[in-house]
Design a protein around this motif. Structure first.
Motif, PDB file in Angstrom:
ATOM      1  N   VAL A 103       0.800  -1.224   0.000  1.00 50.60           N
ATOM      2  CA  VAL A 103       0.000   0.000   0.000  1.00 50.60           C
ATOM      3  C   VAL A 103       0.839   1.284   0.000  1.00 50.60           C
ATOM      4  O   VAL A 103       0.294   2.381  -0.074  1.00 50.60           O
ATOM      5  CB  VAL A 103      -0.981   0.019   1.201  1.00 50.60           C
ATOM      6  N   SER A 109      -0.185   5.458  -4.110  1.00 54.16           N
ATOM      7  CA  SER A 109      -0.839   4.279  -3.529  1.00 54.16           C
ATOM      8  C   SER A 109      -1.773   4.712  -2.399  1.00 54.16           C
ATOM      9  O   SER A 109      -1.698   5.840  -1.912  1.00 54.16           O
ATOM     10  CB  SER A 109       0.199   3.308  -2.969  1.00 54.16           C
ATOM     11  N   SER A 110      -2.606   3.744  -1.952  1.00 53.48           N
ATOM     12  CA  SER A 110      -3.629   4.108  -0.965  1.00 53.48           C
ATOM     13  C   SER A 110      -3.019   4.655   0.343  1.00 53.48           C
ATOM     14  O   SER A 110      -3.609   5.503   0.985  1.00 53.48           O
ATOM     15  CB  SER A 110      -4.538   2.910  -0.687  1.00 53.48           C
ATOM     16  N   TRP A 111      -1.860   4.136   0.730  1.00 55.34           N
ATOM     17  CA  TRP A 111      -1.190   4.649   1.935  1.00 55.34           C
ATOM     18  C   TRP A 111       0.087   5.406   1.544  1.00 55.34           C
ATOM     19  O   TRP A 111       1.064   5.412   2.292  1.00 55.34           O
ATOM     20  CB  TRP A 111      -0.792   3.494   2.856  1.00 55.34           C
TER      21      TRP A 111
END
Ligand SMILES: CC(C)=CCC/C(C)=C/CC/C(C)=C/COP(=O)(O)O
Length: 277
Positions: A103, A109-111
């Motif tokens: 992530v 990316s999402s994180w």
């Protein structure tokens, strides 16, 4: 939850793993050898697979008996295929989990916002700070016992670099496709991902610190937390698959045993220096 089996069914004519073309290659090659064991072409393999065990036994007079093989041998022949299928499934789950956990692989990316912190953890397990820090402590230590411990840690770190380099060069597993190769100070073998060098080093140093340097229990817990965080950050950054890190932890754990076995005592050192000088 998406299935580890997966998309693009028409592309390679078999089951595929989630992930990059190299991931697919790894899985496809396992699949191909499975097909080769079952028959010379995929159609034959499918036909064989669709036969029930009873029917196969029933027809053993034309296959098994004629070739001198009974049902027992038939059963034994199936085992390697089962292992291959199990390995293929494990590999597919590994690739799928690694992709899901990656992530922080890039800023988008999402994180992605946690990426700088993950990179800081990456530096905390890098070889250069560990080698430099150990050499510095060895130089600064005023007790022979302290110097002895630091010397052995230093030798352990060098041994780790060599062993990881050898395994990486032998296995040659590519890093996940979602990884961005922006690590600092790498060797050429570091384009390969199995095993994770950070994981081996963290596991080995974690055991070393707990055994020789960090005696307070709460601090030992912190050391183990750091080891786990280094491993997790490798997958979150997209640098490694889960199995690279798991194997790295195991390898680092064993490397510590090797350090203990090869421990350089002042007497050994004197002997070695006397031999060299
Ligand atoms: C003195 C000397 C030979 C230092 C070399 C230290 C060095 C460049 C270590 C490489 C560390 C590294 C980037 C390992 C890769 O770790 P992975 O977890 O990505 O396998």
């Amino acid at each position: 939850m998406p299935s580890p089996k997966t998309k693009n069914p028409g592309r390679s004519g078999g089951s595929q793993a989630v992930g990059s073309s190299s991931d697919r290659f790894e899985f496809a090659s396992l699949n191909k050898s499975l097909l080769q064991r079952q028959g010379s072409d995929p159609a034959t393999a499918r036909l064989r697979a669709s036969e029930s065990p009873t029917r196969r036994r029933g027809s053993s007079s034309s296959t098994g008996s004629a070739s001198g093989q009974g049902p027992e041998e038939d059963g034994i022949r199936l085992n390697p295929s089962f292992i291959r299928v199990a390995l293929s499934s494990l590999l597919a789950i590994d690739l799928w989990m690694s992709k899901r956990l990656g992530v922080c692989a890039c800023e988008d990316s999402s994180w992605g916002s946690v990426r700088p912190l993950m990179k800081l953890i990456e530096i905390s397990g890098h070889g250069i700070p560990w080698l430099a820090g150990t050499a510095y402590c060895m130089y600064k230590s005023d007790s022979p016992a302290g110097q002895e411990v630091m010397l052995n840690l230093f030798m352990g770190l060098l041994l780790d670099l060599v062993l990881v380099g050898i395994v990486k060069a032998l296995v040659r597993r590519r890093r996940p496709s979602h990884n961005r190769m922006d690590m600092f100070a790498t060797f050429s073998v570091d384009r390969y991902s199995f095993p994770s060098g950070h994981a081996t080093r963290a596991a080995m140093c974690g055991r070393f610190l707990s055994a020789h340097l960090v005696l307070a229990a709460p601090l030992r817990v912190l050391v183990q937390l750091w080891v786990g965080t280094v491993g997790l950050s490798r997958v979150m950054l997209g640098r490694h698959n889960v199995t690279d890190v798991a194997f790295g932890f195991w390898m680092g754990y064993c490397q510590y045993n090797l350090i203990e076995m090869l421990w350089i005592s002042p007497q050994t050192l004197q002997g070695l220096l006397g031999y060299v000088v």
